[in-house]
Design a protein around this motif. Structure first.
Motif, PDB file in Angstrom:
ATOM      1  N   GLU A  31       0.817  -1.210   0.000  1.00 18.34           N
ATOM      2  CA  GLU A  31       0.000   0.000   0.000  1.00 18.34           C
ATOM      3  C   GLU A  31       0.853   1.264   0.000  1.00 18.34           C
ATOM      4  N   ALA A  32       0.309   2.307  -0.641  1.00 18.24           N
ATOM      5  CA  ALA A  32       0.929   3.625  -0.598  1.00 18.24           C
ATOM      6  C   ALA A  32      -0.162   4.675  -0.749  1.00 18.24           C
ATOM      7  N   GLY A  33      -0.027   5.772  -0.003  1.00 18.13           N
ATOM      8  CA  GLY A  33      -1.028   6.826  -0.039  1.00 18.13           C
ATOM      9  C   GLY A  33      -0.639   8.023  -0.875  1.00 18.13           C
ATOM     10  N   THR A  34       0.612   8.080  -1.308  1.00 16.81           N
ATOM     11  CA  THR A  34       1.084   9.180  -2.160  1.00 16.81           C
ATOM     12  C   THR A  34       1.929   8.615  -3.291  1.00 16.81           C
ATOM     13  N   GLY A  35       2.126   9.428  -4.326  1.00 15.15           N
ATOM     14  CA  GLY A  35       2.965   8.996  -5.434  1.00 15.15           C
ATOM     15  C   GLY A  35       4.397   8.756  -5.010  1.00 15.15           C
ATOM     16  N   GLU A  36       4.916   9.635  -4.154  1.00 14.26           N
ATOM     17  CA  GLU A  36       6.295   9.475  -3.690  1.00 14.26           C
ATOM     18  C   GLU A  36       6.474   8.177  -2.913  1.00 14.26           C
ATOM     19  N   GLU A  37       5.523   7.882  -2.036  1.00 17.60           N
ATOM     20  CA  GLU A  37       5.587   6.641  -1.260  1.00 17.60           C
ATOM     21  C   GLU A  37       5.454   5.427  -2.181  1.00 17.60           C
ATOM     22  N   GLY A  38       4.594   5.556  -3.191  1.00 20.98           N
ATOM     23  CA  GLY A  38       4.412   4.465  -4.138  1.00 20.98           C
ATOM     24  C   GLY A  38       5.692   4.139  -4.882  1.00 20.98           C
ATOM     25  N   LEU A  39       6.388   5.166  -5.342  1.00 16.41           N
ATOM     26  CA  LEU A  39       7.646   4.948  -6.058  1.00 16.41           C
ATOM     27  C   LEU A  39       8.689   4.315  -5.142  1.00 16.41           C
ATOM     28  N   GLN A  40       8.768   4.812  -3.923  1.00 11.45           N
ATOM     29  CA  GLN A  40       9.748   4.268  -2.973  1.00 11.45           C
ATOM     30  C   GLN A  40       9.504   2.786  -2.727  1.00 11.45           C
ATOM     31  N   LYS A  41       8.243   2.426  -2.512  1.00 12.16           N
ATOM     32  CA  LYS A  41       7.925   1.025  -2.234  1.00 12.16           C
ATOM     33  C   LYS A  41       8.104   0.162  -3.482  1.00 12.16           C
ATOM     34  N   ALA A  42       7.815   0.726  -4.650  1.00 10.08           N
ATOM     35  CA  ALA A  42       7.994  -0.036  -5.887  1.00 10.08           C
ATOM     36  C   ALA A  42       9.462  -0.377  -6.099  1.00 10.08           C
ATOM     37  N   PHE A  43      10.338   0.568  -5.837  1.00  9.29           N
ATOM     38  CA  PHE A  43      11.767   0.339  -6.044  1.00  9.29           C
ATOM     39  C   PHE A  43      12.303  -0.723  -5.077  1.00  9.29           C
ATOM     40  N   ILE A  44      11.686  -0.829  -3.888  1.00 12.13           N
ATOM     41  CA  ILE A  44      12.130  -1.810  -2.899  1.00 12.13           C
ATOM     42  C   ILE A  44      11.479  -3.171  -3.145  1.00 12.13           C
ATOM     43  N   GLU A  45      10.164  -3.181  -3.339  1.00 11.04           N
ATOM     44  CA  GLU A  45       9.392  -4.429  -3.399  1.00 11.04           C
ATOM     45  C   GLU A  45       9.331  -5.047  -4.789  1.00 11.04           C
ATOM     46  N   LYS A  46       9.468  -4.211  -5.839  1.00  6.54           N
ATOM     47  CA  LYS A  46       9.417  -4.662  -7.229  1.00  6.54           C
ATOM     48  C   LYS A  46       8.160  -5.501  -7.526  1.00  6.54           C
ATOM     49  N   PRO A  47       6.989  -4.899  -7.408  1.00  4.30           N
ATOM     50  CA  PRO A  47       5.744  -5.632  -7.656  1.00  4.30           C
ATOM     51  C   PRO A  47       5.582  -5.981  -9.133  1.00  4.30           C
ATOM     52  N   LYS A  48       4.757  -6.990  -9.406  1.00  7.99           N
ATOM     53  CA  LYS A  48       4.477  -7.369 -10.786  1.00  7.99           C
ATOM     54  C   LYS A  48       3.509  -6.383 -11.431  1.00  7.99           C
ATOM     55  N   VAL A  49       2.551  -5.871 -10.624  1.00  5.73           N
ATOM     56  CA  VAL A  49       1.514  -4.972 -11.138  1.00  5.73           C
ATOM     57  C   VAL A  49       1.355  -3.799 -10.179  1.00  5.73           C
ATOM     58  N   ALA A  50       1.155  -2.612 -10.750  1.00  6.29           N
ATOM     59  CA  ALA A  50       0.866  -1.420  -9.954  1.00  6.29           C
ATOM     60  C   ALA A  50      -0.508  -0.886 -10.340  1.00  6.29           C
ATOM     61  N   ILE A  51      -1.313  -0.552  -9.332  1.00 10.36           N
ATOM     62  CA  ILE A  51      -2.612   0.081  -9.544  1.00 10.36           C
ATOM     63  C   ILE A  51      -2.493   1.509  -9.048  1.00 10.36           C
TER      64      ILE A  51
END
Length: 234
Positions: A31-51
């Motif tokens: 989960e992420a509530g902001t774009g900045e948080e979303g990018l940070q978590k994506a770079f760490i977790e490397k999800p297959k899909v982003a919504i």
């Protein structure tokens, strides 16, 4: 291992609703509530899909989509758009999204779209094992690395743009209607509309044509769709 799905949504109620429904379908939700948080978590977790919700505080969904596409070219990206905002849908596709879904939406529809997107990602990964070179001068495609070149220079293509280019080069002169392109590139189970085809063709033209408004390679077949100009090889 459960597939990781990143949900970037600033409204807690919607984000919680998405999390519950995705977890019920055996996805691991980040989960992420902001774009900045979303990018940070994506770079760490490397999800297959982003919504991604379009309207986010700080960096908006379009910017997040663009940055994710640059960093993770094979990540699946689905945009959440407002019901009346057709331009949001087009903008999301322009920035590299694979699909969009309109609020309010049925959670089952979103799950089906995610599963369809994951299948296409796996199919594309499987296809890269065929280590061959496809050429139509001045273009060359390396199907193992899924890289495309024009006059020896690598083209900066999204996965969908690469697949469209490959389909055209492998079928010079064949006219494809929008439904055929949609089925070939997005899959038979894609439940969006054909607008996504035109957006990706327009993006691809800007990257491979000398003048995208007067294309030499990807011709428009009025009333039908598009074809690759087989007479343009030199």
């Amino acid at each position: 291992m459960l597939e990781k799905i990143l949900v970037v949504e600033d409204e807690n109620s919607i984000r919680g609703f998405l999390k519950i429904n995705l977890q019920r379908n055996n996805f691991q939700v980040i989960e992420a509530g902001t774009g900045e948080e979303g990018l940070q978590k994506a770079f760490i977790e490397k999800p297959k899909v982003a919504i991604l919700d379009v309207m986010l505080p700080g960096i908006n969904g379009f910017e997040v989509c663009q940055k994710l596409r640059e960093k993770f070219p094979h990540m699946g990206i689905i945009m959440l758009t407002a019901k009346s905002q057709d331009m949001d849908k087009i903008m999301g596709l322009e920035f590299g999204a694979d699909d969009y879904i309109v609020k309010p939406f049925n959670p089952l529809e979103l799950v089906l779209r995610i599963k369809a997107l994951l299948r296409r990602i796996e199919e594309n990964n499987d296809n890269t094992q065929d280590n061959t070179i496809v050429e139509f001068y001045p273009f060359k495609l390396d199907t193992y690395s899924q890289k495309a070149y024009k006059n020896g220079m690598e083209l900066d293509l999204t996965p969908k743009e690469y697949l469209i280019l490959k389909l055209f080069i492998e079928n010079p002169g064949k006219a494809f209607n929008r439904d055929e392109l949609l089925n070939a590139i997005w899959g038979l189970d894609f439940i969006g509309d054909t607008k996504i085809v035109d957006v990706n063709i327009r993006r691809l033209r800007t990257k491979i044509e000398e003048c995208s408004s007067a294309p030499k390679y990807i011709e428009t077949v009025w009333g039908t769709g598009y074809r690759w100009n087989k007479n343009e090889q030199h």
